[in-house]
Scaffold this motif. Structure first.
Motif, mmCIF file in Angstrom:
data_model
loop_
_atom_site.group_PDB
_atom_site.id
_atom_site.type_symbol
_atom_site.label_atom_id
_atom_site.label_comp_id
_atom_site.label_asym_id
_atom_site.label_seq_id
_atom_site.Cartn_x
_atom_site.Cartn_y
_atom_site.Cartn_z
ATOM 1 N N ALA A 67 26.211 37.880 39.815
ATOM 2 C CA ALA A 67 27.048 36.759 39.399
ATOM 3 C C ALA A 67 27.759 37.079 38.100
ATOM 4 O O ALA A 67 28.873 36.627 37.862
ATOM 5 N N ASP A 68 27.110 37.873 37.220
ATOM 6 C CA ASP A 68 27.703 38.190 35.938
ATOM 7 C C ASP A 68 28.780 39.257 36.050
ATOM 8 O O ASP A 68 29.565 39.427 35.132
ATOM 9 N N ALA A 69 28.824 40.007 37.122
ATOM 10 C CA ALA A 69 29.778 41.105 37.234
ATOM 11 C C ALA A 69 31.207 40.600 37.229
ATOM 12 O O ALA A 69 32.030 41.048 36.443
ATOM 13 N N VAL A 70 31.531 39.678 38.103
ATOM 14 C CA VAL A 70 32.878 39.113 38.193
ATOM 15 C C VAL A 70 32.767 37.629 38.528
ATOM 16 O O VAL A 70 32.094 37.265 39.484
ATOM 17 N N THR A 71 33.420 36.794 37.735
ATOM 18 C CA THR A 71 33.445 35.359 37.991
ATOM 19 C C THR A 71 34.893 34.904 38.117
ATOM 20 O O THR A 71 35.707 35.186 37.235
ATOM 21 N N LEU A 72 35.210 34.233 39.191
ATOM 22 C CA LEU A 72 36.561 33.706 39.379
ATOM 23 C C LEU A 72 36.680 32.346 38.713
ATOM 24 O O LEU A 72 35.926 31.432 39.015
ATOM 25 N N LEU A 73 37.630 32.233 37.810
ATOM 26 C CA LEU A 73 37.941 30.961 37.159
ATOM 27 C C LEU A 73 39.223 30.441 37.796
ATOM 28 O O LEU A 73 40.298 31.018 37.592
ATOM 29 N N PRO A 74 39.147 29.376 38.574
ATOM 30 C CA PRO A 74 40.260 29.014 39.461
ATOM 31 C C PRO A 74 41.490 28.432 38.789
ATOM 32 O O PRO A 74 42.574 28.468 39.356
ATOM 33 N N ASP A 75 41.342 27.885 37.565
ATOM 34 C CA ASP A 75 42.496 27.249 36.945
ATOM 35 C C ASP A 75 42.394 27.356 35.428
ATOM 36 O O ASP A 75 41.412 27.868 34.880
ATOM 37 N N SER A 76 43.435 26.872 34.753
ATOM 38 C CA SER A 76 43.491 27.004 33.298
ATOM 39 C C SER A 76 42.371 26.229 32.604
ATOM 40 O O SER A 76 41.873 26.656 31.551
ATOM 41 N N PHE A 167 35.679 40.011 24.499
ATOM 42 C CA PHE A 167 34.782 39.574 23.435
ATOM 43 C C PHE A 167 33.594 40.527 23.352
ATOM 44 O O PHE A 167 32.837 40.701 24.328
ATOM 45 N N ASP A 168 33.431 41.160 22.194
ATOM 46 C CA ASP A 168 32.228 41.967 21.910
ATOM 47 C C ASP A 168 31.928 43.033 22.967
ATOM 48 O O ASP A 168 30.766 43.437 23.123
ATOM 49 N N ASP A 169 32.904 43.465 23.708
ATOM 50 C CA ASP A 169 32.681 44.456 24.781
ATOM 51 C C ASP A 169 31.658 43.974 25.808
ATOM 52 O O ASP A 169 31.014 44.786 26.494
ATOM 53 N N THR A 170 31.493 42.661 25.933
ATOM 54 C CA THR A 170 30.533 42.118 26.897
ATOM 55 C C THR A 170 31.201 41.322 28.010
ATOM 56 O O THR A 170 30.664 41.222 29.109
ATOM 57 N N VAL A 171 32.363 40.738 27.731
ATOM 58 C CA VAL A 171 33.075 39.987 28.763
ATOM 59 C C VAL A 171 34.573 40.163 28.545
ATOM 60 O O VAL A 171 35.066 40.107 27.414
ATOM 61 N N ALA A 172 35.286 40.426 29.648
ATOM 62 C CA ALA A 172 36.736 40.600 29.608
ATOM 63 C C ALA A 172 37.387 39.569 30.516
ATOM 64 O O ALA A 172 36.900 39.299 31.614
ATOM 65 N N PHE A 173 38.484 39.009 30.059
ATOM 66 C CA PHE A 173 39.259 38.052 30.848
ATOM 67 C C PHE A 173 40.518 38.741 31.352
ATOM 68 O O PHE A 173 41.294 39.288 30.559
ATOM 69 N N LEU A 174 40.705 38.710 32.678
ATOM 70 C CA LEU A 174 41.872 39.303 33.312
ATOM 71 C C LEU A 174 42.601 38.233 34.117
ATOM 72 O O LEU A 174 41.953 37.368 34.715
ATOM 73 N N PRO A 175 43.926 38.273 34.191
ATOM 74 C CA PRO A 175 44.648 37.258 34.955
ATOM 75 C C PRO A 175 44.504 37.479 36.447
ATOM 76 O O PRO A 175 44.319 38.610 36.911
ATOM 77 N N THR A 176 44.569 36.401 37.215
ATOM 78 C CA THR A 176 44.622 36.515 38.664
ATOM 79 C C THR A 176 46.076 36.697 39.086
ATOM 80 O O THR A 176 46.991 36.538 38.288
ATOM 81 N N GLY A 182 44.675 30.917 36.709
ATOM 82 C CA GLY A 182 43.258 31.242 36.700
ATOM 83 C C GLY A 182 43.031 32.620 36.093
ATOM 84 O O GLY A 182 43.957 33.274 35.612
ATOM 85 N N ALA A 183 41.773 33.052 36.111
ATOM 86 C CA ALA A 183 41.432 34.352 35.527
ATOM 87 C C ALA A 183 40.136 34.862 36.140
ATOM 88 O O ALA A 183 39.395 34.114 36.792
ATOM 89 N N LEU A 184 39.877 36.131 35.925
ATOM 90 C CA LEU A 184 38.593 36.745 36.275
ATOM 91 C C LEU A 184 37.840 37.032 34.985
ATOM 92 O O LEU A 184 38.399 37.615 34.051
ATOM 93 N N ALA A 185 36.592 36.614 34.923
ATOM 94 C CA ALA A 185 35.716 36.962 33.807
ATOM 95 C C ALA A 185 34.851 38.129 34.264
ATOM 96 O O ALA A 185 34.040 37.993 35.174
ATOM 97 N N VAL A 186 35.042 39.285 33.648
ATOM 98 C CA VAL A 186 34.384 40.522 34.064
ATOM 99 C C VAL A 186 33.317 40.885 33.046
ATOM 100 O O VAL A 186 33.585 40.919 31.833
ATOM 101 N N ARG A 187 32.112 41.198 33.534
ATOM 102 C CA ARG A 187 31.011 41.585 32.655
ATOM 103 C C ARG A 187 30.446 42.967 33.008
ATOM 104 O O ARG A 187 29.425 43.360 32.471
#
Length: 294
Positions: A67-76, A167-176, A182-187
């Motif tokens: 679950a921590d690897a990639v999380t889809l954030l559907p909207d702003s 943030f802190d090399d622990t989570v990256a936000f990428l655009p969809t 929305g965005a992808l939260a990558v860990r």
């Protein structure tokens, strides 16, 4: 068992009574159905497991490594909520790449500045890449000036690789790739390391942001020439105005106005002719001078 005529017989050879034969046949079919049912159930259970794993990848806040690897954030709204959470958790550094149209809504800059202020006041290092065009966007000038005064670091380039916040090399936000903001939260740590490498390379070649109001006419003229040189290269590559606007972070109207100015200065009647003139005169071979080398 059956003989060659299809008659059910006992092991000793005698025929079976009809009710016994039917019962045996029913039992045989039931056994086959049970075996097939068990196989289907196993396959169905495996499918449910696959569905659960796929769901974990896109369920915000789900526990577990997958679950921590990639999380889809559907909207702003979901993006801003998680951004605020990660900003509050951040302890060391934030890096960001923020390309985009300079006509961005100034109302979005106010909450961003509040979040950045809280980070910088806690001693968090913050580095941001933007495009040269933001130097001439009033609301962004105010935003950058305020954040720089608090310790934020800003550099600009003609073109950037895409939107990114880490943030802190622990989570990256990428655009969809949708229009939902929305965005992808990558860990995933290897992917984050790769993204940081791309950022660092772009940061090294970018120019330190300087408030254009503090620059002289010569520096401002050089800025305009640098942007036009990039425009000319993109025109020669056959890119459309909409694509050029996205890549340079300009409004479509600004791009079209500057293209018209370039055609007039070169004495070209078309974009193709402008590219030919630029190629023959060596304009496309001249290295672009950065505004303020890092």
């Amino acid at each position: 068992m059956t003989d060659n005529h299809g008659v059910l017989r006992r092991e000793g050879g005698g025929p079976l009574p009809p009710h016994t034969a039917l019962a045996d046949l029913a039992a045989e079919f039931e056994a086959r159905i049970a075996a097939e049912t068990a196989a289907h159930q196993q396959r169905l259970a495996a499918l449910h497991e696959d569905i659960q794993r796929a769901t974990l990848l896109t369920r915000p806040g789900a526990p577990g490594a997958d679950a921590d690897a990639v999380t889809l954030l559907p909207d702003s709204a979901a993006v801003h909520e998680l951004l605020e959470q990660e900003a509050a958790r951040c302890r060391h550094e934030v890096i960001a790449c923020q390309p985009g149209d300079v006509s961005r809504n100034p109302a979005n800059l106010e909450p961003a500045l509040a979040r950045d202020r809280a980070l910088l006041e806690r001693g968090i290092r913050m580095r941001t890449l933007q495009q040269h065009s933001v130097r001439f966007h009033g609301p962004t000038q105010v935003y950058v000036a305020a954040a720089t005064a608090l310790g934020g670091e800003y550099r600009t380039a003609h073109e950037l690789f895409g939107r990114l916040i880490v943030f802190d090399d622990t989570v990256a936000f990428l655009p969809t790739d949708t229009t939902s903001w929305g965005a992808l939260a990558v860990r995933e740590p290897h992917l984050i390391a790769y993204l940081r490498g791309i950022f660092e390379q772009a940061w090294t070649h970018a120019s330190v942001y300087v408030d254009p109001t503090a620059l002289g006419a010569e520096a401002l003229g050089q800025a305009a020439r640098d942007i036009d040189a990039t425009l000319l290269r993109l025109l020669a590559a056959g890119l459309k105005d909409e694509t050029i606007a996205r890549r340079l972070g300009m409004s479509l109207r600004t791009v079209r106005r500057r293209v018209a100015d370039i055609l007039e200065r070169l004495g070209a009647g078309s974009r193709f002719q402008a590219a030919v003139i630029a190629t023959r005169t060596g304009l496309l071979d001249t290295p672009e001078d950065e505004l303020h080398p890092a």
